[in-house]
Design an enzyme around this catalytic site. Structure first.
Site, PDB file in Angstrom:
ATOM      1  N   HIS A  65      36.082  47.505  37.156  1.00 48.27           N
ATOM      2  CA  HIS A  65      35.512  48.077  38.382  1.00 48.27           C
ATOM      3  C   HIS A  65      34.910  49.454  38.155  1.00 48.27           C
ATOM      4  CE1 HIS A  65      39.583  50.003  38.938  1.00 48.27           C
ATOM      5  NE2 HIS A  65      38.832  50.975  39.429  1.00 48.27           N
ATOM      6  N   ASP A 113      40.150  42.343  35.890  1.00 51.38           N
ATOM      7  CA  ASP A 113      39.588  43.700  35.947  1.00 51.38           C
ATOM      8  C   ASP A 113      39.726  44.379  34.582  1.00 51.38           C
ATOM      9  OD1 ASP A 113      38.506  46.035  36.850  1.00 51.38           O
ATOM     10  OD2 ASP A 113      40.213  46.609  38.118  1.00 51.38           O
ATOM     11  N   SER A 207      41.987  55.306  37.379  1.00 56.38           N
ATOM     12  CA  SER A 207      41.627  53.914  37.130  1.00 56.38           C
ATOM     13  C   SER A 207      41.210  53.706  35.681  1.00 56.38           C
ATOM     14  CB  SER A 207      40.466  53.478  38.036  1.00 56.38           C
ATOM     15  OG  SER A 207      40.865  53.430  39.372  1.00 56.38           O
TER      16      SER A 207
END
Length: 263
Positions: A65, A113, A207
């Site tokens: 992402h 992901d 992230s």
């Protein structure tokens, strides 16, 4: 500021995202996590940032992402950093030549992901820049295991990004917890990690960072679960290890070693 690089304001905020800051963590000893990578992603007038980690001198793993952005102009990986705002002599800034997002990645629910980035030139392995081993296909973490997550993300829900690398200890949870909070949770490819008291969590900016258990990267910080501060969902590296190995071979048919610091 520890965990994932959540993307708000200057970040890209995905509908399922919820992790990104390291809350309840601590500053790590300078350069004690030499595998950590800071990703600068330029796209139009709004740059974004994510975490990642070096698994080979020419390859960094992160969350898909982070790269799911339109019209990316350039991506730069910074290795060997502790204070990301300083021009530390230990830092190596390397442009990214390209990246491979898992073909079954879904931005709607955070499945698969994972992204592998190919560096434009090999990193120089030093005491401050080293690779980390990844979990193999048969290796799994279990509920109760204590792991760590590092990053330069926020240290509170409304705070700024951290200049220095932060870290938090997080416990692997029973997967039923994440299953109850989200119908999109998948045991085979995800890991449920968090703190029942919501005192420790990841935050915007973390992230793509690694979940490190027993000195191996077992997960990639992906997203929050059920709109709560904790637990967080990590991409399960062992599930994707065959795919990672296959893509690394496409990067270079010659074996590239992290010797003398990593196998």
């Amino acid at each position: 500021m520890l965990l994932l690089l959540l993307l708000t304001n200057a970040f890209v905020l995905l509908p399922w995202a919820g992790a990104g800051r390291i809350i309840g963590g601590r500053e790590v000893k300078d350069h004690s996590r030499p595998y950590m990578a800071f990703l600068e992603i330029k796209s139009g007038s709004k740059p974004s940032w994510c975490g990642g980690f070096l698994i080979r001198p020419d390859a960094v793993l992160s969350a898909a992402h982070c790269m799911d952005i339109e019209e990316i102009e350039s991506v730069t990986v910074i290795l060997g950093a502790h204070n990301i705002s300083d021009e530390e002599c230990s830092q190596q800034k390397i442009s990214v030549a390209g990246w491979v997002i898992h073909p079954k990645y879904s931005c709607k629910d955070g499945k698969n992901d994972i992204v592998l980035l190919k560096l434009n030139e090999k990193a120089t392995i030093t005491k401050n820049v080293r690779c980390i081993s990844i979990a193999e296909n048969h290796e799994c973490v279990k509920a109760g295991d204590l792991c760590t997550v590092s990053g330069w993300g926020r240290t509170s829900t409304e705070g700024d990004m951290s200049d220095v690398l932060m870290e938090v200890d997080m416990e692997v949870q029973n997967e039923e917890i994440c299953e109850q909070l989200s119908s999109k949770y998948q045991r085979q490819s995800m890991i449920c990690v968090g703190d029942e008291d919501n005192k420790k969590a990841t935050a915007p900016g973390d992230s793509g960072g690694p979940l490190v258990c027993n000195e191996k990267a077992h997960g990639i910080l992906s997203h929050g679960c059920g709109g709560r501060l904790s637990p967080d969902v990590f991409t399960r590296i062992s599930h994707f290890e065959p795919w990672i190995r296959k893509k690394l071979k496409s990067f270079s048919r010659k074996a590239i070693s992290c010797f003398p610091f990593s196998d």
